[in-house]
Enzyme design. Structure first.
Site, PDB file in Angstrom:
ATOM      1  N   LEU A   1       4.100  -3.194   5.189  1.00  0.00           N
ATOM      2  CA  LEU A   1       4.629  -3.011   3.838  1.00  0.00           C
ATOM      3  C   LEU A   1       3.790  -3.731   2.788  1.00  0.00           C
ATOM      4  O   LEU A   1       4.085  -3.633   1.593  1.00  0.00           O
ATOM      5  CB  LEU A   1       6.074  -3.508   3.767  1.00  0.00           C
ATOM      6  CG  LEU A   1       7.095  -2.763   4.626  1.00  0.00           C
ATOM      7  CD1 LEU A   1       8.476  -3.391   4.475  1.00  0.00           C
ATOM      8  CD2 LEU A   1       7.134  -1.283   4.262  1.00  0.00           C
ATOM      9  N   GLU A   2       2.767  -4.433   3.229  1.00  0.00           N
ATOM     10  CA  GLU A   2       1.891  -5.131   2.287  1.00  0.00           C
ATOM     11  C   GLU A   2       0.486  -4.516   2.348  1.00  0.00           C
ATOM     12  O   GLU A   2       0.231  -3.490   1.740  1.00  0.00           O
ATOM     13  CB  GLU A   2       1.891  -6.634   2.575  1.00  0.00           C
ATOM     14  CG  GLU A   2       3.272  -7.266   2.337  1.00  0.00           C
ATOM     15  CD  GLU A   2       3.272  -8.760   2.529  1.00  0.00           C
ATOM     16  OE1 GLU A   2       2.491  -9.445   1.834  1.00  0.00           O
ATOM     17  OE2 GLU A   2       4.044  -9.255   3.380  1.00  0.00           O
ATOM     18  N   MET A   3      -0.430  -5.101   3.101  1.00  0.00           N
ATOM     19  CA  MET A   3      -1.790  -4.567   3.161  1.00  0.00           C
ATOM     20  C   MET A   3      -1.984  -3.550   4.284  1.00  0.00           C
ATOM     21  O   MET A   3      -2.936  -2.763   4.245  1.00  0.00           O
ATOM     22  CB  MET A   3      -2.781  -5.717   3.312  1.00  0.00           C
ATOM     23  CG  MET A   3      -2.853  -6.610   2.071  1.00  0.00           C
ATOM     24  SD  MET A   3      -4.028  -7.952   2.288  1.00  0.00           S
ATOM     25  CE  MET A   3      -4.134  -8.587   0.605  1.00  0.00           C
TER      26      MET A   3
ATOM     27  N   ILE B   1       0.833  -1.195   0.000  1.00  0.00           N
ATOM     28  CA  ILE B   1       0.000   0.000   0.000  1.00  0.00           C
ATOM     29  C   ILE B   1       0.873   1.253   0.000  1.00  0.00           C
ATOM     30  O   ILE B   1       1.974   1.268   0.551  1.00  0.00           O
ATOM     31  CB  ILE B   1      -0.951   0.024   1.210  1.00  0.00           C
ATOM     32  CG1 ILE B   1      -0.161   0.023   2.527  1.00  0.00           C
ATOM     33  CG2 ILE B   1      -1.916  -1.146   1.159  1.00  0.00           C
ATOM     34  CD1 ILE B   1      -1.021   0.278   3.745  1.00  0.00           C
TER      35      ILE B   1
END
Length: 349
Positions: free
Chosen positions: A144-146, A102
């Site tokens: 660092l992802e969702m 994101i």
């Protein structure tokens, strides 16, 4: 009376033609059984096993899991789904050296394929998740992802009345975080890719591989690649140090925390730079390669393996034959072969 019984007995006994037909049927049965046993023995002698039939899965949970796998509401800003990094039309990967989360956040590691992940003994490169259910929670909470959390996700999904009804139909306790994980894991268990040409060869179709591909398979075994890449997933069933026969990370430089691999989970120095051996299933369509995405082609990946894992050299022709064999590991999803990638061109930076 006695003569009538003998006559009846004679009528009940098979004639010569019937006995001959029975013996032929017996011979055919013996031959078929022999062939089946022979095929099983031949398969037992191989280090690679064909993918088994897909497991029976609850249709309601499967449908929910498929919808959730593609649902961007699992991310904080509603821009990313599981499929964003595991694109089923691209071999179950995103084609990047490291994934983008994101807000354009760059992840630290290459996204492995989701296809056949159910056949791995653990999940993630460092094996920190013991199951697909456990793995499903990781990206949701990773900043660092969702970059989200279950309270936030449940708040969004609870406003979707049809989805809530689907959960009630599939799970006694309805919409819960553990049921989201279970549904996604159920869908991921359906993502197997059987009927690769190597599978057809292992099941007895000797015409499934070309002479060059068969020679490549023989070299794959003879050089020792099968020491780590074997079994039904051609890998995915052990941890191994990256750089057994040479210091890969000194050569590459710029060591990151992600490079420490299994050590990040165990804090055991023996696990430093150790990773779950990746599956080679569909490897021709999942470039770039390794946890750092440093090898952009299969040819480069094979060169690195020879130097740092096998500690030996090989003729260029032998390596090329091995690459040809690796292309036979591409299987089918929903009855169609996964799209073949250009082995010389990386698909994304």
């Amino acid at each position: 009376m006695l003569s009538r019984n003998r006559a009846a007995a004679a009528r009940s006994m098979p004639g010569e033609g019937q006995r001959s037909s029975g013996r032929a049927a017996q011979r055919l049965l013996v031959a078929l059984l022999g062939a089946a046993v022979g095929a099983a023995v031949a398969q037992a002698d191989e280090p690679i096993l064909p993918i088994p039939p897909a497991p029976a899965l609850d249709a309601r949970k499967l449908a929910l899991g498929q919808a959730l796998f593609h649902d961007k509401r699992l991310s904080n800003d509603n821009t990313l789904s599981c499929a964003s990094c595991h694109d089923l039309s691209r071999g179950g990967v995103d084609g990047r050296s490291s994934s983008i989360g994101i807000g354009g956040a760059k992840g630290p590691i290459n996204a492995p394929t989701v296809f056949n992940s159910s056949l791995n003994f653990r999940q993630f490169w460092d094996g920190r998740a013991a199951s697909l259910e456990e793995q499903a929670a990781g990206p949701v909470h990773n900043p660092l992802e969702m970059g989200s959390n279950w309270a936030e996700v449940l708040g969004k999904l609870s406003r979707d009345a049809p989805l809530v009804e689907q959960f009630k139909a599939a799970y006694p306790d309805g919409l819960q975080s553990r049921n989201i994980q279970d549904a996604i894991a159920t869908f991921e268990r359906s993502l197997t890719t059987p009927n690769a040409r190597i599978d057809r060869y292992l099941r007895g179709d000797k015409s499934a591989l070309s002479p060059d591909e068969l020679r490549g398979y023989q070299l794959f075994k003879a050089f020792g690649c099968v020491a780590c890449h074997q079994g039904v997933n051609v890998g995915g069933n052990m941890f191994q140090t990256f750089g057994v026969m040479g210091d890969y990370f000194t050569r590459r430089g710029s060591v990151t925390a992600a490079d420490l691999g299994r050590y990040n989970v165990t804090r055991n120095d023996a696990d430093r730079y150790a990773f779950k051996v990746p599956s080679l299933r569909n490897v021709a369509v999942t470039a770039p390669y390794f946890h750092d995405g440093s090898a952009r082609t299969l040819n480069e990946a094979v060169d690195v393996m020879f130097k740092y894992q096998l500690g030996r050299s090989a003729a260029a022709q032998d390596k090329e034959l091995i690459v040809k064999f690796l292309h036979t590991l591409t299987g089918e999803y929903q009855g169609r072969s996964l799209q073949q990638a250009d082995p010389l061109v990386a698909r994304r930076p």
